[in-house]
Enzyme design. Structure first.
Site, mmCIF file in Angstrom:
data_model
loop_
_atom_site.group_PDB
_atom_site.id
_atom_site.type_symbol
_atom_site.label_atom_id
_atom_site.label_comp_id
_atom_site.label_asym_id
_atom_site.label_seq_id
_atom_site.Cartn_x
_atom_site.Cartn_y
_atom_site.Cartn_z
ATOM 1 N N ILE A 1 49.857 27.212 53.826
ATOM 2 C CA ILE A 1 50.300 27.091 52.433
ATOM 3 C C ILE A 1 50.960 28.421 52.094
ATOM 4 C CG2 ILE A 1 48.013 27.810 51.588
ATOM 5 C CD1 ILE A 1 48.509 26.144 49.087
ATOM 6 N N SER A 2 52.155 28.371 51.517
ATOM 7 C CA SER A 2 52.939 29.582 51.303
ATOM 8 C C SER A 2 52.319 30.508 50.268
ATOM 9 C CB SER A 2 54.356 29.215 50.852
ATOM 10 O OG SER A 2 55.079 28.601 51.886
ATOM 11 N N GLN A 3 52.684 31.778 50.366
ATOM 12 C CA GLN A 3 52.291 32.798 49.400
ATOM 13 C C GLN A 3 52.761 32.379 48.002
ATOM 14 O OE1 GLN A 3 54.205 36.466 50.309
ATOM 15 N NE2 GLN A 3 53.145 37.651 48.745
#
Length: 258
Positions: A99-101
């Site tokens: 899951i992206s920053q």
């Protein structure tokens, strides 16, 4: 130049409990998450301000901050990582994906110039968090994930949270979603050295495509492309980033990794 921003790979060290702040023991879990969500928005806004010279803006649009405040990120990470859901760094979600920053989710959304009612395409659903933020903003989202298990899980999460305007399917995201085109905006949440031509064809004139451009083991550049009336794309490279690569049959066929 800003430091390398971690987006789709585990490159950032987790924030300490002191950096994140500690919630009183009397708080319920949901109250704790709400407090951490507010603190995360403050952290993201500060990082946007610190990188303003590269981004070209110094604060998020209010609609993006509001969406970040409302989307429960803890629902998009594995249960054993929910205590870290509001750290400003990527987390593993299985199948070699992350899951992206949150900073990157917010910045890509801002750069794509997403507004309520827009048709938005996303290559790389992952956990579904980016799709949820877009859907919370009132966009009609079409997201394709190459890993069937992730696509199924993301679709179930989005459905359970009431995001009926977020549509997910498993498939080769490089090819886009032709039957839902044209799109006002497109977000590619994985890196590739070339701009997928099918996405260019499905982008509206005046629409924006935001993606990391660059090689698998190289530092990539977060890039904003805007489609002109004659079909050409203007291009702005903004930030050094590191994303997982675009995968799938079409990306492999056109593989140009240095």
């Amino acid at each position: 130049m800003p430091g390398l921003l971690c987006c789709g790979a585990l490159l950032c060290a987790p924030l300490t409990a002191m950096a994140m702040g500690s919630a009183p023991d009397s708080m319920t879990e949901q109250q704790r998450f709400a407090a951490e969500r507010t603190q995360l928005i403050n952290t993201v806004e500060l990082e946007v301000y610190q990188t303003r010279d590269y981004l070209g803006f110094d604060r998020l649009r209010p609609t993006i901050a509001k969406a970040l405040r409302r989307v429960p990120r803890e629902q998009f990470v594995p249960r054993y990582l929910r205590g870290e859901a509001y750290g400003n760094y990527p987390l593993p979600i299985g199948d070699g994906q992350t899951i992206s920053q949150p900073y990157i989710v917010a910045v890509m959304t801002h750069l794509a110039n997403v507004a309520a009612g827009d048709h938005v395409y996303e290559l790389g659903t992952g956990s579904g968090y980016q799709a949820a933020v877009l859907a919370e903003m009132g966009a009609e989202v079409y997201s394709v994930e190459i890993v069937p298990e992730l696509a199924q899980r993301a679709a179930a999460t989005l459905r359970a949270l009431g995001y009926g305007n977020a549509h997910v399917r498993a498939g080769d995201g490089y090819l886009g979603w032709p039957e839902a085109a044209p799109f006002d905006a497109m977000l590619v949440t994985a890196a590739h050295p070339e701009i997928p031509q099918p996405l260019v064809e499905q982008l509206k004139v005046g629409g924006r495509l935001v993606m990391p451009l660059g090689g698998r083991d190289a530092i990539q550049q977060l890039t904003v492309l805007e489609k002109q009336p004659d079909g050409r794309l203007t291009q702005r490279q903004l930030l050094p980033v590191r994303f997982v690569p675009v995968t799938g049959p079409e990306a492999a066929r056109r593989d140009a990794w240095p």
